[in-house]
Design an enzyme around this catalytic site. Structure first.
Site, PDB file in Angstrom:
ATOM      1  N   HIS A 166      -8.786  -9.881   0.471  1.00  0.00           N
ATOM      2  CA  HIS A 166      -8.585  -9.772   1.924  1.00  0.00           C
ATOM      3  C   HIS A 166      -9.744 -10.533   2.551  1.00  0.00           C
ATOM      4  CE1 HIS A 166      -7.514  -7.301   5.641  1.00  0.00           C
ATOM      5  NE2 HIS A 166      -8.572  -8.005   5.990  1.00  0.00           N
TER       6      HIS A 166
ATOM      7  N   HIS B 156      -2.446 -12.631   2.607  1.00  0.00           N
ATOM      8  CA  HIS B 156      -2.066 -12.687   4.031  1.00  0.00           C
ATOM      9  C   HIS B 156      -2.838 -13.708   4.875  1.00  0.00           C
ATOM     10  CE1 HIS B 156      -5.295  -9.816   3.871  1.00  0.00           C
ATOM     11  NE2 HIS B 156      -4.584  -8.732   3.847  1.00  0.00           N
TER      12      HIS B 156
ATOM     13  N   HIS C 184       0.889  -1.179   0.000  1.00  0.00           N
ATOM     14  CA  HIS C 184       0.000   0.000   0.000  1.00  0.00           C
ATOM     15  C   HIS C 184       0.921   1.221   0.000  1.00  0.00           C
ATOM     16  CE1 HIS C 184      -3.509  -2.509   1.279  1.00  0.00           C
ATOM     17  NE2 HIS C 184      -2.555  -3.195   1.888  1.00  0.00           N
TER      18      HIS C 184
ATOM     19  N   ASP D  61       2.577  -6.800   2.660  1.00  0.00           N
ATOM     20  CA  ASP D  61       1.427  -5.959   3.025  1.00  0.00           C
ATOM     21  C   ASP D  61       1.928  -4.640   3.616  1.00  0.00           C
ATOM     22  OD1 ASP D  61      -1.128  -5.053   3.408  1.00  0.00           O
ATOM     23  OD2 ASP D  61      -1.647  -6.430   5.024  1.00  0.00           O
TER      24      ASP D  61
HETATM   25  O1  DOR Z   1      -3.415  -3.925   8.312  1.00  0.00           O
HETATM   26  C1  DOR Z   1      -3.747  -3.623   7.172  1.00  0.00           C
HETATM   27  N1  DOR Z   1      -3.541  -2.387   6.684  1.00  0.00           N
HETATM   28  N2  DOR Z   1      -4.375  -4.528   6.413  1.00  0.00           N
HETATM   29  C2  DOR Z   1      -4.940  -4.191   5.237  1.00  0.00           C
HETATM   30  O2  DOR Z   1      -5.507  -5.040   4.599  1.00  0.00           O
HETATM   31  C3  DOR Z   1      -4.901  -2.801   4.756  1.00  0.00           C
HETATM   32  C4  DOR Z   1      -3.740  -2.109   5.310  1.00  0.00           C
HETATM   33  C5  DOR Z   1      -3.771  -0.615   5.041  1.00  0.00           C
HETATM   34  O3  DOR Z   1      -4.008  -0.231   3.888  1.00  0.00           O
HETATM   35  O4  DOR Z   1      -3.516   0.157   5.959  1.00  0.00           O
END
Ligand code: DOR
Length: 440
Positions: free
Chosen positions: A174, A228, A60, A298
Site C-alpha cells: 500500500h 491500488h 479484507h 480492495d
Molecule cells: O480504504 C482502505 N481500507 N484501504 C486499505 O488499504 C485498507 C482498507 C481496510 O482494511 O479497511
C-alpha cells in the site's frame, strides 16, 4: 463426477470460441467443438459466456477479530455470487497476520468456512524479518508503506531496505507517503468535509510512496506488485518492467472520482483516496497498454453505522467482491473494453503475478474454477440483496448489464441463479514462486 458445459461462448487464452468444456472432478478434462462423453450433469449454456473464475488479489475479509464487519461465510458467498473463485486476503486482521502461526490459523478458518479458494498474505512489521524470510504457503509479503485500517506500518528506510534485501517472496505494498499524509492532516485539522480526504491523502502522497517502493524493488531486484494505483502519475512510473514490477487498479479508482463525494459521502472514502476523472482515464489507458495488469476490488467492508460517522472518524473502505465482475461486464457492454481484456485483468494476470498454479485460464488440466455470465442480463445493485455482512454497496441503485449466473469452484457448483451450495469448502491455492515472474 463429470459436468459437460455445452453451447457456451468460451473465453479461452486464444480468444472466444463456441466449444464444449468437460469437467472431471476438480479439473478441466477436455475442450472441444463436440464432446460426446457421458456426463453426470449437462449444462446447456446457450446464449451465455464461460469465463475462468475471477482471482481477486486484494480483499479484507476481517477474520479473525473484526467479524462484526465481515466474516468468511458472508464474504465467500459474496464471492460465489460475484464469480470470484479465488481470493488473496490482506493481513490487517486482529491480530494482524505477521507470523506463520497466525497465517496457519487463518488458513484453518478458511478451510472450514470458505466457499471459494483462498490465500493469505503475511504482513510486514519493522521487526518480523525472520517470519517474512521463512513464511510458506502464502502469495507474498504485504507492506503498508503508509498506514490505513489497522496498525501495520513500515515507514523507516532501514526496515524497508532489509525486507527487500533479505526476503525472497514477492512483495506487495500500500503506497501512500506517511509523512505527507500526516502533514496534510495537520493542515486540514478540524475538517469534517469528506472531500478533504483526497486533499489529505493527495496525489503527491501516492506518487512519492510508489516511487520509493519501485526504487527499492529495482535496487534489490525484488518482485514487486503495486496495489491500488490511484493516479495517472504513478502509471508513468511503472514503465515496462513487467518481470519485476506489476501493478493493480481497483474498480473504485477506475469508476469513481472526487466528483462522487457529494453523492456518496463517506461511502466513497477509500485509501488511497479517489482522485480525478483524468486519473480514471489514465488508469484505463494503463490497463489497455499493459503497464497495469490486474483489476481487483480492495473489498474493505465497514458497517453502515461506522461509515455514517462524521469525517474523519469514518473508516476508509467499501465492499465489492459481489459486483466487481458485473461492473466490468457493464463496461464491456458500454464499449469501454473487451471481454477478453476483462478475463486477462481479473483472471489470468493475477494468477501469473502471484504464481498461482493451474488457475486463471480455461485450459485442459487447469482447475475447474469457472463462471457462466449472461452479458445481456440487466439488474440493479440493491443493498438488501448484498451477501457481504456489511450489507451495502456504493453502487446501490445502479443498473448494470452483464451478470454472473453460475459459479463452479474446482468443479463443484457453488452458485446458481441466486442459490448457494454450501456443502463443500474451497481449498488453499498453491503458489509456485520458483516460476519467477509475470509474463504477458
Ligand atoms: O480504504 C482502505 N481500507 N484501504 C486499505 O488499504 C485498507 C482498507 C481496510 O482494511 O479497511
Amino acid at each position: 463426477m463429470k459436468t459437460l458445459i455445452k453451447n457456451a461462448q468460451v473465453v479461452l487464452p486464444t480468444g472466444i470460441e463456441a466449444v464444449s468444456v468437460l469437467v472431471e472432478n476438480e479439473h478441466i478434462a477436455a475442450i472441444d467443438a463436440a464432446i460426446h462423453a457421458e456426463a453426470d450433469v449437462t449444462v446447456d449454456a446457450t446464449g451465455l459466456h464461460l469465463l475462468p473464475g475471477v482471482i481477486d488479489d486484494q480483499v479484507h475479509f476481517r477474520e479473525p477479530g473484526l467479524s462484526h464487519k465481515e466474516d468468511l461465510q458472508h464474504a465467500t458467498r459474496a464471492c460465489a455470487k460475484g464469480g470470484v473463485t479465488t481470493f488473496l486476503e490482506m493481513p490487517n486482521t486482529v491480530p494482524p497476520a505477521t507470523t506463520q502461526v497466525l497465517l496457519n490459523e487463518k488458513r484453518a478458518l478458511a478451510a472450514e468456512k470458505s466457499l471459494v479458494n483462498y490465500g493469505f498474505y503475511i504482513g510486514a512489521t519493522p521487526t518480523n524479518i525472520d517470519e517474512l524470510r521463512n513464511a510458506t504457503d502464502t502469495p507474498g509479503i504485504k507492506i503498508f508503506i503508509g498506514s490505513s485500517t489497522g496498525d501495520l506500518l513500515v515507514d523507516e528506510q532501514d526496515a524497508l531496505e532489509r525486507i527487500f534485501a533479505e526476503t525472497t517472496l514477492p512483495i506487495t505494498a500500500h503506497c501512500e507517503d506517511e509523512t505527507t499524509v500526516r502533514a496534510n492532516a495537520q493542515r486540514f485539522a478540524g475538517t469534517t468535509d469528506i472531500a478533504d480526504h483526497s486533499r489529505i491523502r493527495d496525489r503527491q502522497a501516492a506518487v512519492l510512496a510508489t516511487r520509493r517502493a519501485i526504487d527499492l524493488a529495482h535496487r534489490h531486484k525484488h518482485r514487486f506488485h503495486v496495489l491500488h494505483v490511484s493516479t495517472g502519475d504513478e502509471c508513468e512510473l511503472l514503465g515496462d518492467h513487467r518481470n519485476l514490477i506489476t501493478a493493480e487498479a481497483c474498480l473504485h479508482h477506475l469508476l469513481l472520482n472526487v466528483g462522487d463525494y457529494q453523492r456518496l459521502g463517506t461511502l466513497a472514502q477509500m485509501n488511497p483516496s479517489l482522485k480525478t476523472a483524468d486519473d480514471n482515464a489514465r488508469l484505463w489507458r494503463a490497463l489497455d497498454e499493459g503497464t497495469i495488469q490486474v483489476v481487483a476490488t480492495d473489498h474493505a467492508p465497514h458497517t453502515l453505522a461506522e461509515k455514517s460517522k462524521d469525517y474523519p472518524d469514518s473508516p476508509s473502505g467499501m465492499p465489492n467482491v459481489e459486483n466487481s465482475l458485473a461492473l466490468m461486464l457493464n463496461e464491456v457492454n458500454q464499449g469501454r473494453c473487451r471481454l477478453e481484456q476483462v478475463v486477462h485483468w481479473m483472471c489470468d494476470a493475477p494468477a501469473r503475478v502471484w504464481d498461482i498454479v493451474d488457475k486463471g485460464r480455461i485450459a485442459v488440466g487447469y482447475d475447474a474454477d469457472l463462471v457462466l455470465v449472461d452479458l445481456g442480463r440487466e439488474c440493479e445493485v440493491r443493498n438488501e440483496q448484498q451477501q457481504t455482512k456489511c450489507g451495502w454497496s456504493a453502487w446501490h441503485g445502479t443498473k448494470l448489464t452483464g451478470w454472473p449466473v453460475r459459479t463452479w469452484v474446482r468443479g463443484h457448483e457453488v452458485f446458481r441463479e441466486g442459490q448457494f451450495d454450501l456443502s463443500r469448502p474451497g481449498q488453499a491455492a498453491q503458489f509456485d514462486h520458483a516460476r519467477g515472474g509475470y509474463w504477458a
